[in-house]
Design a protein around this motif. Structure first.
Motif, PDB file in Angstrom:
ATOM      1  N   HIS A  18      42.464  41.643 -33.066  1.00 54.75           N
ATOM      2  CA  HIS A  18      43.009  40.706 -34.047  1.00 54.75           C
ATOM      3  C   HIS A  18      42.638  41.182 -35.450  1.00 54.75           C
ATOM      4  CE1 HIS A  18      43.893  37.759 -30.909  1.00 54.75           C
ATOM      5  NE2 HIS A  18      42.698  38.002 -30.406  1.00 54.75           N
ATOM      6  N   GLU A  73      50.666  43.078 -37.560  1.00 50.06           N
ATOM      7  CA  GLU A  73      49.447  42.960 -36.745  1.00 50.06           C
ATOM      8  C   GLU A  73      49.617  43.630 -35.399  1.00 50.06           C
ATOM      9  OE1 GLU A  73      46.464  41.341 -33.973  1.00 50.06           O
ATOM     10  OE2 GLU A  73      48.624  41.232 -33.811  1.00 50.06           O
ATOM     11  N   GLU A  74      50.796  43.454 -34.800  1.00 52.19           N
ATOM     12  CA  GLU A  74      50.956  43.918 -33.414  1.00 52.19           C
ATOM     13  C   GLU A  74      51.143  45.432 -33.301  1.00 52.19           C
ATOM     14  OE1 GLU A  74      50.283  42.214 -30.954  1.00 52.19           O
ATOM     15  OE2 GLU A  74      50.832  40.123 -31.214  1.00 52.19           O
ATOM     16  N   HIS A  87      49.113  36.030 -37.951  1.00 51.93           N
ATOM     17  CA  HIS A  87      50.244  36.922 -38.209  1.00 51.93           C
ATOM     18  C   HIS A  87      51.511  36.300 -37.643  1.00 51.93           C
ATOM     19  CE1 HIS A  87      50.512  38.354 -33.953  1.00 51.93           C
ATOM     20  NE2 HIS A  87      49.229  38.048 -33.959  1.00 51.93           N
ATOM     21  N   ASP A 106      51.560  33.746 -29.988  1.00 50.91           N
ATOM     22  CA  ASP A 106      50.653  34.807 -30.436  1.00 50.91           C
ATOM     23  C   ASP A 106      50.933  35.137 -31.885  1.00 50.91           C
ATOM     24  OD1 ASP A 106      49.286  37.113 -31.011  1.00 50.91           O
ATOM     25  OD2 ASP A 106      49.965  38.228 -29.253  1.00 50.91           O
ATOM     26  N   GLY A 107      50.077  34.652 -32.763  1.00 47.57           N
ATOM     27  CA  GLY A 107      50.258  34.850 -34.194  1.00 47.57           C
ATOM     28  C   GLY A 107      50.731  33.594 -34.896  1.00 47.57           C
ATOM     29  N   HIS A 135      43.994  31.233 -32.831  1.00 47.07           N
ATOM     30  CA  HIS A 135      44.891  32.057 -32.020  1.00 47.07           C
ATOM     31  C   HIS A 135      45.002  31.440 -30.641  1.00 47.07           C
ATOM     32  CE1 HIS A 135      46.727  35.751 -30.447  1.00 47.07           C
ATOM     33  NE2 HIS A 135      46.848  36.145 -31.702  1.00 47.07           N
TER      34      HIS A 135
HETATM   35 ZN   LIG Z   1      47.965  37.896 -32.221  1.00 48.19          ZN
END
Ligand SMILES: [Zn+2]
Length: 418
Positions: free
Chosen positions: A366, A126-127, A81, A92-93, A192
């Protein structure tokens, strides 16, 4: 092209998008301008590689490389993401999406022509930073969130998810389950950054005998802890901070504060995690006793029984303290994600292909966890030297990122070139 060159180029392009000059953190919240820039970047990457680009009904972006054997259920998909938490880190992503395109470049450089279709995906929202529910794009696709439930989601300004999607140029009427698309996929592998220090720790689980050093730069996920979000409403009585005697107060801040401490203790005793990371106060005045404190609990544990027990204990503690404070406590479960055991066959095949890479669990949710209910799914983790995540200080070494790209390319080659 030297190894990792395309990775570095893409990484540099994406780095300034949505970054706050004040904090250095990212604010790439779903369906905002920064998100739109990330999505435009994704599309440009797809088109630069002549991949077939599409946005699905739920706003997830796909870039397809057709294989000679495109039978249903045969495709191998990788990605992650591009959205972020408030003041999130760069990795992150985006590490998973950039590494996915870079892995395709690596395969191209190796002269590999995949027999099975390959795709890169960027899952929307996603978050859950904006609408409070994580993995909206993948949950909708997998039918784990109904369109009706999604249409009820609102951000802090009262903007609904459909309105936000519409403003970003996406048709919100189309959202819903996407079984045909998922049926094309035989395996999903999400790379990730690790959100912890298992790979970096001195006692990192060793790879198989003779495993290369890269065995610790990259690991394979075994499971995702079950986790959930609960909203605690502490209702007391607003009053004057200067004139109300202590014994006459019904101060929800006291109940809230006590509950935060109780959550920490209950989690520690159970080997679980419990965090109040978001709070809203009414009327939110310095010289006013609050009428309402609303705190959001995030809790995770190795198994579902432990998680349920920890949250029940926190609720009991809040109710007991509330009774003493004259404060009413109401708890609403806003989301629950069951434990995810990644497909053992795929996990073991990947760990073996990577020379006995360490296999480790994570407490973080995730899209791969959502999709694992529908299709064989695996995750690769790239070492995080400090373990810090969801923070501007999140980091990974360049060499480890390149090792991640190579590992992902190895895995894709193994899976897509039978
Ligand atoms: Zn993530």
């Amino acid at each position: 092209m030297r190894p990792g060159a395309s990775f570095h180029q893409m990484w540099r392009e994406l780095l300034p998008v949505g970054r706050s000059a004040a904090t250095g953190g990212y604010r790439r919240h779903a369906w905002t301008g920064a998100d739109a820039e990330c999505r435009a970047w994704f599309r440009a990457q797809a088109e630069a590689r002549a991949l077939a680009y599409e946005t699905d009904r739920n706003g997830n972006q796909w870039a397809w490389l057709d294989g000679s054997d495109g039978a249903a259920g045969n495709a191998v998909v990788t990605g992650s993401h591009l959205d972020s938490v408030p003041d999130g880190g760069a990795f992150d992503g985006p590490l998973g999406v950039v590494s996915a395109f870079a892995a395709l470049d690596e395969l191209h450089g190796r002269g590999v022509r995949p027999a099975r279709p390959l795709a890169v995906v960027n899952f929307a929202d996603e978050e859950g930073a904006r609408f409070g529910l994580a993995c909206v794009g993948s949950r909708l696709a997998a039918g784990q969130l109904t369109p009706e439930q999604a249409r009820e989601l609102r951000d802090d300004d009262g903007v609904s998810l459909p309105r936000a999607m519409e403003r970003a140029g996406h048709d919100p009427d189309a959202i819903g389950p996407d079984p045909e698309r998922l049926a094309r996929i035989g395996a999903f592998v999400e790379l990730h950054i690790e959100q912890g220090r298992n790979l970096a720790a001195e006692d990192a689980p060793p790879g198989a005998a003779g495993a290369p050093a890269a065995g610790r730069a990259v690991g394979v996920a075994s499971a995702i802890w079950p986790h959930g979000r609960w909203r605690f409403d502490f209702r007391g009585e607003a009053n004057h901070a200067g004139t109300t005697r202590l014994e006459d107060r019904r101060d929800p801040m006291l109940t809230y504060a006590n509950t935060v401490l109780a959550a920490r203790k209950k989690a520690r005793l159970a080997g679980a995690l419990a965090t109040f990371g978001k709070v809203a106060v009414e009327p939110n005045g310095v010289n006013a006793i609050a009428s309402l404190v609303r705190g959001w609990l995030d809790s995770r544990a190795p198994d579902e029984e432990t998680l349920a027990a920890v949250v029940a204990e926190i609720e009991r503690s809040a109710a007991e303290r509330g009774a003493r404070d004259g404060v009413r406590v109401a708890v609403t479960r806003e989301s629950a994600t069951p434990v995810v055991e990644f497909a053992h066959g795929l996990r073991d095949r990947i760990a073996a292909r990577l020379g006995g890479a360490p296999v480790l669990p994570t407490g973080a949710g995730h899209d791969a966890g959502i999709l694992s209910a529908e299709i064989p799914t695996a995750m690769l983790f790239v070492r995080n030297p400090t373990g810090v995540s969801h923070s501007p200080a999140e980091s990974a070494e360049e060499d480890d990122c390149v090792a991640g790209v190579r590992a992902l390319a190895d895995v894709l080659e193994d899976l897509a070139c039978p």
